[in-house]
Design a protein around this motif. Structure first.
Motif, PDB file in Angstrom:
ATOM      1  N   PRO A  14       0.832  -1.207   0.000  1.00 41.38           N
ATOM      2  CA  PRO A  14       0.000   0.000   0.000  1.00 41.38           C
ATOM      3  C   PRO A  14       0.865   1.254   0.000  1.00 41.38           C
ATOM      4  CG  PRO A  14      -0.158  -1.169   2.105  1.00 41.38           C
ATOM      5  CD  PRO A  14       0.618  -2.044   1.188  1.00 41.38           C
ATOM      6  N   ILE A  15       0.325   2.339  -0.550  1.00 41.39           N
ATOM      7  CA  ILE A  15       1.103   3.568  -0.704  1.00 41.39           C
ATOM      8  C   ILE A  15       1.587   4.103   0.635  1.00 41.39           C
ATOM      9  CG2 ILE A  15      -0.950   5.037  -0.673  1.00 41.39           C
ATOM     10  CD1 ILE A  15       2.330   5.536  -2.703  1.00 41.39           C
ATOM     11  N   GLU A  16       0.859   3.835   1.719  1.00 39.54           N
ATOM     12  CA  GLU A  16       1.293   4.306   3.043  1.00 39.54           C
ATOM     13  C   GLU A  16       2.640   3.699   3.429  1.00 39.54           C
ATOM     14  OE1 GLU A  16      -2.867   4.912   2.422  1.00 39.54           O
ATOM     15  OE2 GLU A  16      -1.716   3.023   2.420  1.00 39.54           O
ATOM     16  N   PHE A  34      10.257  16.428  -5.306  1.00 37.46           N
ATOM     17  CA  PHE A  34       9.365  15.972  -6.364  1.00 37.46           C
ATOM     18  C   PHE A  34       8.203  16.936  -6.585  1.00 37.46           C
ATOM     19  CE2 PHE A  34      11.272  12.243  -4.381  1.00 37.46           C
ATOM     20  CZ  PHE A  34      11.719  11.513  -5.471  1.00 37.46           C
ATOM     21  N   GLN A  35       7.825  17.075  -7.856  1.00 38.55           N
ATOM     22  CA  GLN A  35       6.565  17.739  -8.182  1.00 38.55           C
ATOM     23  C   GLN A  35       5.390  16.791  -7.977  1.00 38.55           C
ATOM     24  OE1 GLN A  35       6.362  19.465 -12.102  1.00 38.55           O
ATOM     25  NE2 GLN A  35       8.439  20.303 -12.008  1.00 38.55           N
ATOM     26  N   PHE A  36       5.643  15.501  -8.264  1.00 34.45           N
ATOM     27  CA  PHE A  36       4.547  14.532  -8.283  1.00 34.45           C
ATOM     28  C   PHE A  36       5.098  13.132  -8.083  1.00 34.45           C
ATOM     29  CE2 PHE A  36       2.271  11.439 -11.007  1.00 34.45           C
ATOM     30  CZ  PHE A  36       1.047  11.417 -10.354  1.00 34.45           C
ATOM     31  N   ILE A  37       4.371  12.325  -7.312  1.00 35.73           N
ATOM     32  CA  ILE A  37       4.647  10.889  -7.188  1.00 35.73           C
ATOM     33  C   ILE A  37       3.321  10.160  -7.374  1.00 35.73           C
ATOM     34  CG2 ILE A  37       5.417   9.003  -5.702  1.00 35.73           C
ATOM     35  CD1 ILE A  37       7.221  10.947  -4.247  1.00 35.73           C
ATOM     36  N   ASP A  38       3.266   9.274  -8.342  1.00 41.51           N
ATOM     37  CA  ASP A  38       2.039   8.530  -8.617  1.00 41.51           C
ATOM     38  C   ASP A  38       1.816   7.504  -7.501  1.00 41.51           C
ATOM     39  OD1 ASP A  38      -0.076   7.050  -9.613  1.00 41.51           O
ATOM     40  OD2 ASP A  38       0.704   7.005 -11.659  1.00 41.51           O
ATOM     41  N   HIS A  51       7.160   3.296  -8.936  1.00 41.72           N
ATOM     42  CA  HIS A  51       6.168   4.351  -9.076  1.00 41.72           C
ATOM     43  C   HIS A  51       6.717   5.444  -9.986  1.00 41.72           C
ATOM     44  CE1 HIS A  51       3.378   3.172  -5.717  1.00 41.72           C
ATOM     45  NE2 HIS A  51       4.444   2.463  -5.398  1.00 41.72           N
ATOM     46  N   ARG A  52       5.867   5.966 -10.871  1.00 39.66           N
ATOM     47  CA  ARG A  52       6.253   7.106 -11.696  1.00 39.66           C
ATOM     48  C   ARG A  52       6.329   8.356 -10.822  1.00 39.66           C
ATOM     49  NH1 ARG A  52       2.720   5.064 -16.119  1.00 39.66           N
ATOM     50  NH2 ARG A  52       4.067   4.585 -17.895  1.00 39.66           N
ATOM     51  N   ALA A  53       7.215   9.279 -11.222  1.00 39.88           N
ATOM     52  CA  ALA A  53       7.338  10.535 -10.478  1.00 39.88           C
ATOM     53  C   ALA A  53       7.939  11.604 -11.392  1.00 39.88           C
ATOM     54  CB  ALA A  53       8.214  10.352  -9.241  1.00 39.88           C
ATOM     55  N   THR A  54       7.816  12.862 -10.968  1.00 40.90           N
ATOM     56  CA  THR A  54       8.407  13.999 -11.664  1.00 40.90           C
ATOM     57  C   THR A  54       9.246  14.793 -10.673  1.00 40.90           C
ATOM     58  OG1 THR A  54       6.440  14.146 -13.077  1.00 40.90           O
ATOM     59  CG2 THR A  54       7.951  16.024 -13.096  1.00 40.90           C
ATOM     60  N   LEU A  55      10.514  15.025 -11.022  1.00 39.27           N
ATOM     61  CA  LEU A  55      11.373  15.836 -10.164  1.00 39.27           C
ATOM     62  C   LEU A  55      11.012  17.307 -10.313  1.00 39.27           C
ATOM     63  CD1 LEU A  55      14.870  14.177 -10.777  1.00 39.27           C
ATOM     64  CD2 LEU A  55      13.235  13.699  -8.941  1.00 39.27           C
ATOM     65  N   ASN A  56      11.554  18.125  -9.417  1.00 39.81           N
ATOM     66  CA  ASN A  56      11.264  19.562  -9.455  1.00 39.81           C
ATOM     67  C   ASN A  56      11.718  20.221 -10.756  1.00 39.81           C
ATOM     68  OD1 ASN A  56       9.926  19.790  -7.011  1.00 39.81           O
ATOM     69  ND2 ASN A  56      11.816  20.030  -5.839  1.00 39.81           N
ATOM     70  N   ARG A  59      12.163  16.542 -14.763  1.00 41.60           N
ATOM     71  CA  ARG A  59      12.679  15.253 -15.230  1.00 41.60           C
ATOM     72  C   ARG A  59      11.722  14.127 -14.842  1.00 41.60           C
ATOM     73  NH1 ARG A  59      18.650  13.151 -13.270  1.00 41.60           N
ATOM     74  NH2 ARG A  59      18.628  11.026 -14.173  1.00 41.60           N
ATOM     75  N   GLN A  60      11.356  13.313 -15.824  1.00 39.67           N
ATOM     76  CA  GLN A  60      10.466  12.185 -15.580  1.00 39.67           C
ATOM     77  C   GLN A  60      11.286  10.997 -15.094  1.00 39.67           C
ATOM     78  OE1 GLN A  60       7.547  14.409 -15.989  1.00 39.67           O
ATOM     79  NE2 GLN A  60       6.921  12.261 -15.973  1.00 39.67           N
ATOM     80  N   VAL A  61      10.922  10.485 -13.935  1.00 37.01           N
ATOM     81  CA  VAL A  61      11.691   9.397 -13.330  1.00 37.01           C
ATOM     82  C   VAL A  61      10.740   8.309 -12.837  1.00 37.01           C
ATOM     83  CG1 VAL A  61      13.587  10.910 -12.616  1.00 37.01           C
ATOM     84  CG2 VAL A  61      11.653  10.526 -11.055  1.00 37.01           C
ATOM     85  N   VAL A  62      11.347   7.209 -12.439  1.00 38.75           N
ATOM     86  CA  VAL A  62      10.619   6.179 -11.697  1.00 38.75           C
ATOM     87  C   VAL A  62      11.348   5.957 -10.372  1.00 38.75           C
ATOM     88  CG1 VAL A  62       9.612   5.020 -13.690  1.00 38.75           C
ATOM     89  CG2 VAL A  62      11.868   4.318 -12.872  1.00 38.75           C
ATOM     90  N   ILE A  63      10.570   5.624  -9.355  1.00 33.92           N
ATOM     91  CA  ILE A  63      11.112   5.350  -8.020  1.00 33.92           C
ATOM     92  C   ILE A  63      10.923   3.869  -7.738  1.00 33.92           C
ATOM     93  CG2 ILE A  63      11.032   5.939  -5.573  1.00 33.92           C
ATOM     94  CD1 ILE A  63       9.539   8.485  -6.323  1.00 33.92           C
ATOM     95  N   LYS A  64      12.010   3.164  -7.554  1.00 39.40           N
ATOM     96  CA  LYS A  64      11.948   1.759  -7.172  1.00 39.40           C
ATOM     97  C   LYS A  64      12.105   1.676  -5.661  1.00 39.40           C
ATOM     98  CE  LYS A  64      13.954  -2.771  -8.260  1.00 39.40           C
ATOM     99  NZ  LYS A  64      14.924  -3.507  -9.111  1.00 39.40           N
ATOM    100  N   VAL A  65      11.109   1.131  -4.998  1.00 38.40           N
ATOM    101  CA  VAL A  65      11.082   1.098  -3.536  1.00 38.40           C
ATOM    102  C   VAL A  65      11.049  -0.346  -3.066  1.00 38.40           C
ATOM    103  CG1 VAL A  65       9.882   1.891  -1.464  1.00 38.40           C
ATOM    104  CG2 VAL A  65       9.774   3.250  -3.558  1.00 38.40           C
TER     105      VAL A  65
END
Length: 210
Positions: A14-16, A34-38, A51-56, A59-65
């Motif tokens: 879960p996202i939490e 980040f501007q945004f994290i999906d 998860h897809r994300a956008t840096l400030n 730059r379009q990135v993905v976050i592997k957690v």
């Protein structure tokens, strides 16, 4: 068929839990990067999820957690495996294969999988190794300041996996070019460099739009 299920049917954390891991690894102020994290996972696997994300800077990135409980789960599993291996040493048909040694080697490799720092280093090694072929092969660049043992932030590559492309298309010249490129790159990695991608299934290779 079972291996396909590992790619297609793994329930994401879960996202939490993802947010808790990001805060622990990057600091409570991680959102400032980040501007945004999906909140919806782009992809899930046994060890982590993406998860897809956008840096400030846009730059379009993905976050592997890394999964929140995976270290505990793998530790328990390898302890069970070690116990089974000790029993197997007393069975003549199994003993010749060295079960305890095999279990020990597997445990070492699994512990390495639980360090995304190694994956970040590999991205950098491969990018340098294949720098003169950047018109054919693209390696996603990690964001070094946002990478830890349990978090890996890197460029998002947008394209079709080869499994999807080959299922939907049958363009002989493109398929020939893809085959030649992949074969050439792998021969270079193995015979010239001695460092190679060890999981080259079609889901791990993308065909980019250009």
């Amino acid at each position: 068929q079972e291996l396909k299920l590992l790619r297609a049917n793994v329930e994401p954390d879960p996202i939490e839990k993802v947010r808790a891991t990001l805060a622990h690894e990057l600091g409570d102020d991680y959102l400032e990067h980040f501007q945004f994290i999906d909140p919806s996972a782009l992809a899930t696997a046994s060890i982590g999820q993406v998860h897809r994300a956008t840096l400030n800077d846009g730059r379009q990135v993905v976050i592997k957690v890394m999964r929140s409980d995976i270290e505990k789960t793998m530790r328990q599993d390898t302890e069970v495996l070690a116990g089974v291996a000790q029993l197997a040493e007393h069975v003549e048909a199994f003993a010749a294969w060295g079960p305890c040694q095999m279990a020990s080697q597997l445990s070492t490799m699994l512990r390495r999988e639980l360090d995304f720092g190694r994956e970040r280093q590999n991205l950098e090694f491969f990018a340098e190794m294949l720098a003169d072929r950047d018109d054919e092969v693209v390696i996603p660049k990690p964001v070094s300041g946002l990478c830890t043992k349990r978090v890996l932030v890197m460029d998002e590559l947008v394209g079709e996996t080869l499994s999807v492309y080959l299922h939907d298309h049958s363009d002989p010249p493109t398929c020939t070019k893809l085959s030649e490129t992949i074969a050439s790159v792998y021969l270079t990695m193995i015979f010239d460099e001695g460092l190679f991608h060890a999981d080259p299934h079609l889901g791990n290779l993308l065909l980019l739009s250009d």
